[in-house]
Design a protein around this motif. Sequence first.
Motif, short mmCIF file in Angstrom:
data_model
loop_
_atom_site.label_atom_id
_atom_site.label_comp_id
_atom_site.label_asym_id
_atom_site.label_seq_id
_atom_site.Cartn_x
_atom_site.Cartn_y
_atom_site.Cartn_z
N ALA A 163 -62.44 0.82 -11.56
CA ALA A 163 -62.68 -0.38 -10.49
C ALA A 163 -63.99 -0.42 -10.29
O ALA A 163 -64.82 0.59 -10.26
N ASP B 92 -61.88 6.45 -12.35
CA ASP B 92 -61.30 5.06 -11.99
C ASP B 92 -62.45 3.99 -12.82
O ASP B 92 -63.49 4.24 -12.80
N LYS C 24 -50.01 3.39 -4.25
CA LYS C 24 -51.14 3.86 -3.21
C LYS C 24 -51.04 2.59 -2.05
O LYS C 24 -50.93 1.31 -2.49
N ASP D 193 -63.66 -5.06 -5.96
CA ASP D 193 -63.30 -4.39 -7.38
C ASP D 193 -63.61 -5.11 -8.54
O ASP D 193 -63.45 -4.25 -9.82
N ASP E 199 -65.65 -1.66 -7.58
CA ASP E 199 -66.11 -1.53 -6.21
C ASP E 199 -67.51 -0.55 -5.90
O ASP E 199 -68.37 -0.93 -5.01
N TYR F 55 -50.96 8.28 -4.05
CA TYR F 55 -52.17 8.59 -3.49
C TYR F 55 -52.01 8.61 -1.89
O TYR F 55 -51.93 7.47 -1.27
N TYR G 36 -56.72 14.58 -0.42
CA TYR G 36 -58.06 15.19 -0.09
C TYR G 36 -57.58 16.33 0.42
O TYR G 36 -58.27 17.33 0.77
N LYS H 35 -50.87 -1.04 -5.85
CA LYS H 35 -51.87 -0.93 -4.95
C LYS H 35 -51.72 -2.00 -3.99
O LYS H 35 -51.82 -3.05 -4.12
N SER I 33 -58.04 0.99 -10.84
CA SER I 33 -57.56 0.62 -9.45
C SER I 33 -57.71 -0.81 -9.07
O SER I 33 -57.39 -1.08 -7.85
N TYR J 204 -62.47 5.85 3.23
CA TYR J 204 -62.99 5.70 1.80
C TYR J 204 -64.20 4.90 1.53
O TYR J 204 -65.04 5.17 1.07
N ARG J 205 -64.02 3.61 2.23
CA ARG J 205 -64.97 2.91 2.11
C ARG J 205 -66.15 2.96 2.69
O ARG J 205 -67.41 3.03 2.30
N TYR K 288 -54.95 -7.21 -4.46
CA TYR K 288 -53.90 -6.07 -4.09
C TYR K 288 -52.59 -6.83 -3.74
O TYR K 288 -52.61 -7.79 -3.38
N LYS L 97 -59.04 -8.09 -0.04
CA LYS L 97 -58.67 -7.76 -1.07
C LYS L 97 -57.39 -8.34 -1.49
O LYS L 97 -56.52 -8.05 -2.51
N VAL M 212 -54.04 8.36 0.90
CA VAL M 212 -55.36 7.88 1.04
C VAL M 212 -56.19 8.33 2.29
O VAL M 212 -55.47 9.23 2.90
N SER M 213 -57.32 8.00 2.22
CA SER M 213 -58.39 8.48 3.38
C SER M 213 -57.62 8.33 4.59
O SER M 213 -57.81 9.22 5.28
N TYR N 170 -57.44 2.44 3.57
CA TYR N 170 -58.58 2.69 2.80
C TYR N 170 -59.81 2.90 3.79
O TYR N 170 -60.82 3.02 3.30
#
Length: 337
Positions: A131, A129, A260, A141, A133, A283, A325, A206, A176, A215-216, A233, A229, A285-286, A212
Amino acid sequence: MNDRTNLVDRITGHRRMRRNRKAEWTRRLVQENRLTVDDLIWPIFIVPGSGIVQPIDAMPGVNRMSVDKAVEAVKQAADLGIPAVATFPNIDMALRDEAGSNSLAPDNLINQATRAIKKAVPNIGVITDVALDPFTSHGHDGILRDGEIVNDETVEAIARAAVIQANAGSDIIAPSEMMDGRIGAIREALDASGHQNVGIMSYATKFASAFYGPYREAIGTGGLLKGDKKTYYIDPANGTEAIRDAALDVEEGADMLMVKPGLAYLDICWRMKEAFGLPVFAYQVSGEYTQIKAAAANGWIDGERVMLETLLAFKRAGCDGILSYFAVEAAKILAKR
Ligand code: PBG
């Protein structure tokens, strides 16, 4: 002869959907979609140092790994047949600044990881990626100036970062950060530096999502992020706008498209596949991962079955593959079938 026609036969005109479902062997024959290991991309988190395998509280079963440990894990993923990994760095706080300048360091953590993985496990794809961030002190990002995430300057920076990542061996650049014009800029920069074979998987759609969160925590941006964001986004309410955004990425030269988050956006996966015919990835995501893990840990759902059902749902929605994941866990189960 005694007529044994039933009421339901007359109602359905003698069609019975359940005939094809009557046994395991008929169900196997008519199954339309199948999840295989070829569909899986494994996102991993990298930390500085060595010998580190650090659990992430909000993502049970997922670890941050130093480059050496990541290489071992990626080797196992390759042995399971997983085609590619996507790397995300947790950058030392001291190296984060307003402009995310460490993203342009040829030997930064993400590039170190790429070099080490490509050297030790050459047969697995590495997706990186660009981005900013992980590299910014504010968790956004892009480059932040006077309260604005500035588009064009960010695009210049990420196009340079893409070339640096390709120099380190990245096979696919996956931007991203949702800046306008980024796909074209990255393609031009890659080609100008001789990276014609490096692909672009666009995070085409996205969404400004609450999924998310974990993930953060994983890359340490959660506490840093000021505001949200939403100026870059896509609004979760907007499907048509998402397709228009993806169309621009297709015109600018994206090789693959991504949606995503995943499960809450299956309609976008389907529309995108129908509209462009490009390979489409979701994706998971988390937050999606964590929901399943948390409910399973409480004994409220069968985690393994729900995992496989969600992954299969992406295939049914037209996806060519899934960043998840769960990739390693799913690959192990698929290997036993
Ligand atoms: C940001 C980025 C995000 C994710 C990966 N890269 C979203 C964000 O922090 O805003 C989310 C991945 C996940 O939740 O699994 N460029």
